[in-house]
Design a protein around this motif. Structure first.
Motif, PDB file in Angstrom:
ATOM      1  N   HIS A  13       0.814  -1.223   0.000  1.00 29.30           N
ATOM      2  CA  HIS A  13       0.000   0.000   0.000  1.00 29.30           C
ATOM      3  C   HIS A  13       0.843   1.266   0.000  1.00 29.30           C
ATOM      4  N   PRO A  75      -4.649   9.268   4.161  1.00 25.48           N
ATOM      5  CA  PRO A  75      -5.613   8.296   4.690  1.00 25.48           C
ATOM      6  C   PRO A  75      -5.272   7.644   6.025  1.00 25.48           C
ATOM      7  N   ASP A  76      -4.014   7.486   6.364  1.00 23.03           N
ATOM      8  CA  ASP A  76      -3.723   6.885   7.655  1.00 23.03           C
ATOM      9  C   ASP A  76      -2.850   7.804   8.504  1.00 23.03           C
ATOM     10  N   GLU A 145      -8.947   2.599  -2.600  1.00 25.15           N
ATOM     11  CA  GLU A 145      -9.120   2.504  -1.149  1.00 25.15           C
ATOM     12  C   GLU A 145     -10.445   3.180  -0.809  1.00 25.15           C
ATOM     13  N   HIS A 218      -9.375  -1.512   5.903  1.00 26.40           N
ATOM     14  CA  HIS A 218     -10.154  -0.460   6.571  1.00 26.40           C
ATOM     15  C   HIS A 218     -11.547  -0.932   6.979  1.00 26.40           C
ATOM     16  N   HIS A 239      -2.474  -3.389   4.507  1.00 25.95           N
ATOM     17  CA  HIS A 239      -1.660  -2.506   5.363  1.00 25.95           C
ATOM     18  C   HIS A 239      -2.272  -2.403   6.755  1.00 25.95           C
ATOM     19  N   ARG A 250      -7.591  -0.179  13.850  1.00 27.73           N
ATOM     20  CA  ARG A 250      -7.171  -0.521  12.480  1.00 27.73           C
ATOM     21  C   ARG A 250      -6.393  -1.844  12.412  1.00 27.73           C
ATOM     22  N   ASP A 312       2.362   2.137   3.539  1.00 24.40           N
ATOM     23  CA  ASP A 312       1.562   3.352   3.746  1.00 24.40           C
ATOM     24  C   ASP A 312       2.369   4.613   3.450  1.00 24.40           C
TER      25      ASP A 312
HETATM   26 ZN    ZN Z   1      -5.203   3.093   4.438  1.00 22.01          ZN
END
Ligand code: ZN
Length: 362
Positions: A13, A75-76, A145, A218, A239, A250, A312
């Motif tokens: 990812h 996103p993370d 995603e 997710h 991920h 998560r 990530d």
């Molecule tokens: Zn993510």
């Protein structure tokens, strides 16, 4: 001038396309090909670190809300939108907005391939990936995603599949028409709400038919079990980390890991510090060693063939000792320092990903 051969790293990812999409008024394609100081993944950093390829995510940013907490820059990444338990996730973008952003990010990757002189290749099969890795080109697999760009008749999915889409997460952490994602909380169980909707279950069946990988990363726990029950493909979290070591919503519990093992599936260890640390804190000063602690727990649960990496890059704060894609050799050095043999290092760094993609795509 000869330097020792780098270990080739295939990654579950990254969010480089989102970083490039957010640039305004300049050339996203050249920024990736020529590289730049900011960001964690571009072509020069990939070459320097042995980043041989991976899943390139398209993530559609959330619409801005009146009086909303700041939306996560990636996103993370921190600050996450809902660190306070119970606070709602942002709403999903509407279909037209999501499709426009998806075409734009897919186009960035297509233009990178076109302009990179053979150094980046969009791969649609494991043979494509192998050939690309042999040619020392970055092997890019298109992933979405959150499926906000997919209509309820799955017409967009046909088009994206023809364009190269080979992996899909039904939801990002916000809810959408396909299901409820897992909000970012620590400490928290991943069991945070309802799972997939009926349309989300249909999406799983359609992905199985098209042999598109379904990413569990997710989903909340109910959504995870919905996919586990329905899907005929290996269960894959591209991920995510171990909930036993870092009790973040998560991350995956040992029970979830047992189901992944049962399906001959796989987990990509995430470098995001908040999913590595026992305290879930956003702190760049987090040792690379924690990544290996998660690797070892996951290998214990999944076996040596069920673990890889899902960096990530460009989507999260990662340990400063790694920094960006150019820093991947530091991770290999840390594995060698813990006496991992070359066969295990190669499995973790790319062989396991190629294996699970082969089992998924056929
Ligand atoms: Zn993510």
């Amino acid at each position: 001038m000869n330097s020792p051969a780098l270990t080739q790293f295939f990654d579950g990812h990254n969010d480089a396309l989102l970083r490039l999409f957010k640039r305004t008024g300049d050339n996203a394609t050249r920024a990736f090909i020529d590289g730049e100081a900011k960001g964690q993944l571009d072509l020069p950093k990939a070459v320097e670190g042995g980043f041989a390829g991976g899943l390139f995510a398209i993530f559609v940013p959330s619409p801005k809300r009146e009086s909303a907490p700041p939306i996560a820059p990636a996103p993370d990444a921190a600050p996450v939108p809902d660190t306070a338990p119970g606070s709602p996730m942002p709403p999903p973008p509407d279909l037209a907005t999501a499709q426009a952003a998806t075409w734009a990010m897919a186009s960035i990757l297509i233009r990178i391939e076109r302009e990179a002189g053979g150094r980046v290749r969009i791969c649609r099969s494991v043979d494509d990936i192998r050939r690309s890795m042999e040619a020392k080109a970055v092997a890019a697999v298109l992933h979405i995603e959150g499926a906000e760009a997919i209509d309820s008749e799955f017409e967009t999915l046909d088009v994206l599949h023809q364009a190269g889409l080979r992996s899909l997460g039904p939801v990002w952490s916000r809810p959408n028409v396909f299901g409820h994602g897992v909000p970012f909380r620590c400490p928290s169980s991943p069991d945070t709400g309802p799972g997939l909707t009926d349309l989300g279950k249909e999406l799983v069946r359609v992905c199985n038919r098209l042999k598109i990988l379904i990413d569990l990363s997710h989903l909340n726990e109910k959504g995870f079990w919905d996919v586990a029950e329905l899907s005929d493909a290996p269960l894959v979290a591209t991920h995510s980390n171990s909930h036993a070591l870092s009790p973040h919503s998560r991350n995956l519990t040992d029970r979830q890991l047992a189901a992944i093992r049962e399906s001959s599936g796989m987990v990509g260890v995430n470098f995001a510090v908040s999913f590595l640390r026992p305290d879930g804190r956003q702190d760049r000063d987090t040792p690379i060693e924690l990544i290996l602690d998660h690797v070892e727990h996951l290998v214990g649960q999944l076996g040596e063939d069920g673990v890889g990496f899902g960096s990530d890059f460009d989507g999260a704060m990662i340990p400063k000792g790694l920094g960006n894609a150019a820093g991947l050799p530091a991770l290999v050095n840390a594995m060698q320092a813990r006496n991992y043999g070359s066969p295990l290092i190669e499995k973790l760094c790319h062989r396991n990903w190629l294996g699970v993609l082969e089992r998924t795509w056929g």
